[in-house]
Design an enzyme around this catalytic site. Sequence first.
Site, PDB file in Angstrom:
ATOM      1  N   LEU A 269     -13.779 -41.848   4.164  1.00 12.86           N
ATOM      2  CA  LEU A 269     -14.902 -42.780   4.182  1.00 12.86           C
ATOM      3  C   LEU A 269     -14.944 -43.405   5.566  1.00 12.86           C
ATOM      4  O   LEU A 269     -13.901 -43.642   6.188  1.00 12.86           O
ATOM      5  CB  LEU A 269     -14.728 -43.877   3.128  1.00 12.86           C
ATOM      6  CG  LEU A 269     -14.727 -43.461   1.656  1.00 12.86           C
ATOM      7  CD1 LEU A 269     -14.496 -44.682   0.781  1.00 12.86           C
ATOM      8  CD2 LEU A 269     -16.018 -42.767   1.278  1.00 12.86           C
ATOM      9  N   ASP A 270     -16.145 -43.693   6.056  1.00 12.21           N
ATOM     10  CA  ASP A 270     -16.260 -44.378   7.343  1.00 12.21           C
ATOM     11  C   ASP A 270     -15.558 -45.733   7.278  1.00 12.21           C
ATOM     12  O   ASP A 270     -15.394 -46.313   6.204  1.00 12.21           O
ATOM     13  CB  ASP A 270     -17.727 -44.595   7.704  1.00 12.21           C
ATOM     14  CG  ASP A 270     -18.478 -43.291   7.902  1.00 12.21           C
ATOM     15  OD1 ASP A 270     -17.832 -42.278   8.205  1.00 12.21           O
ATOM     16  OD2 ASP A 270     -19.714 -43.296   7.741  1.00 12.21           O
ATOM     17  N   LYS A 271     -15.180 -46.229   8.417  1.00  5.68           N
ATOM     18  CA  LYS A 271     -14.466 -47.502   8.493  1.00  5.68           C
ATOM     19  C   LYS A 271     -15.163 -48.597   7.693  1.00  5.68           C
ATOM     20  O   LYS A 271     -14.520 -49.332   6.930  1.00  5.68           O
ATOM     21  CB  LYS A 271     -14.335 -47.935   9.955  1.00  5.68           C
ATOM     22  CG  LYS A 271     -13.724 -49.320  10.150  1.00  5.68           C
ATOM     23  CD  LYS A 271     -13.697 -49.713  11.625  1.00  5.68           C
ATOM     24  CE  LYS A 271     -13.158 -51.127  11.804  1.00  5.68           C
ATOM     25  NZ  LYS A 271     -13.141 -51.532  13.237  1.00  5.68           N
TER      26      LYS A 271
END
Length: 359
Positions: free
Chosen positions: A181-183
Amino acid sequence: MTHTKTSLLSISIGSTSPGLAGAVQTRLEEEVLEDILEPDDASCQPELRRALVGVTGHGLRLDRMLVNLVPEFSRSYLQRLMSVGAVKVNGEMSSKPSLRIRAGDAIEIELRPTPESQAFVAQQMPLDIVFEDAHLVVLNKPAGLVVHPAPGNWSGTLLNGLLHRYQDAASLPRAGIVHRLDKDTSGLMVVARHRSAMDRLVKMIAAREVSREYLALAHGNWQGSRSIEINHSVGRDPRNRLRMAVVDLERNPGKFASTAVSLLENSESNGKFCLLKCKLRTGRTHQIRVHLAFIGHAIAADSLYGGVHAGGLQRQALHAFRLAFAHPASGEPLTFASALPVDFAEALGLLGVRYDILP
């Protein structure tokens, strides 16, 4: 000290740092090389390699000779070492990759550890574990937590936390992480706990046998059909290398990407926002963010793709709320759901979007 004869050069290897062994395990891409550490820690002493150029090496470029001397590292990494004074020819520092080497020249290179080589260490941190057994872990990742070490985030990542919590994670590629997942995206992730489970989960994701659903708060009032399929290839934005974009595969590199999008609610008051359910058919970098921006519904607070801050959100309004797959060992169907984080829920309330009727 050992000596290895080759047709190009004679090599002698000095003291070896334990930390350097870890660097060999990870591909050194060019963006990783922007911050090479100085060897100021006694526990991270650099490895020193020396070579005497042979007759057949006469006339080669220095960077080409270094590749022969240190084949386990990329040429870009070796050129970066040259730029920071870690390479000497006949006792003099040399920073010119194109320098032509002569037979009999003495070459010395100091293999300094990079941030990447020191990133895979265990670090204690709180992890929101939803489910775990001997085969896998399902966790709820908070917004702001980076999944995997990368330039700018060499520590404090989910991978570091997994290495601390699970001793066997060190023996697995990426500590068992099979998707990311993106940050600033929150929500559910599955992590493998041993190699066979990891291999099985990777194959399931590739075969689209893992269902991953997200909630996205997007700009604009949704019009038309409540459910659509977005099938547009995604690749690096040719005009901005920091972004991804919908691309024409005949003109730019990329990969086919597919997202199923359904309207859950339009905002009741101002019609400026909508709550969407997005289901990944493929899993490209930034896929949902790119696809929604492409159809004119950029995610709120996603400044990289045209979203603006709204409802007090300080990060993109994207949450992985549902995860479903068959257990990699038993085949048992598993389904997990994650409640909306506080910041997301508060933003929906402030913007007049109902969220208590999720399917």
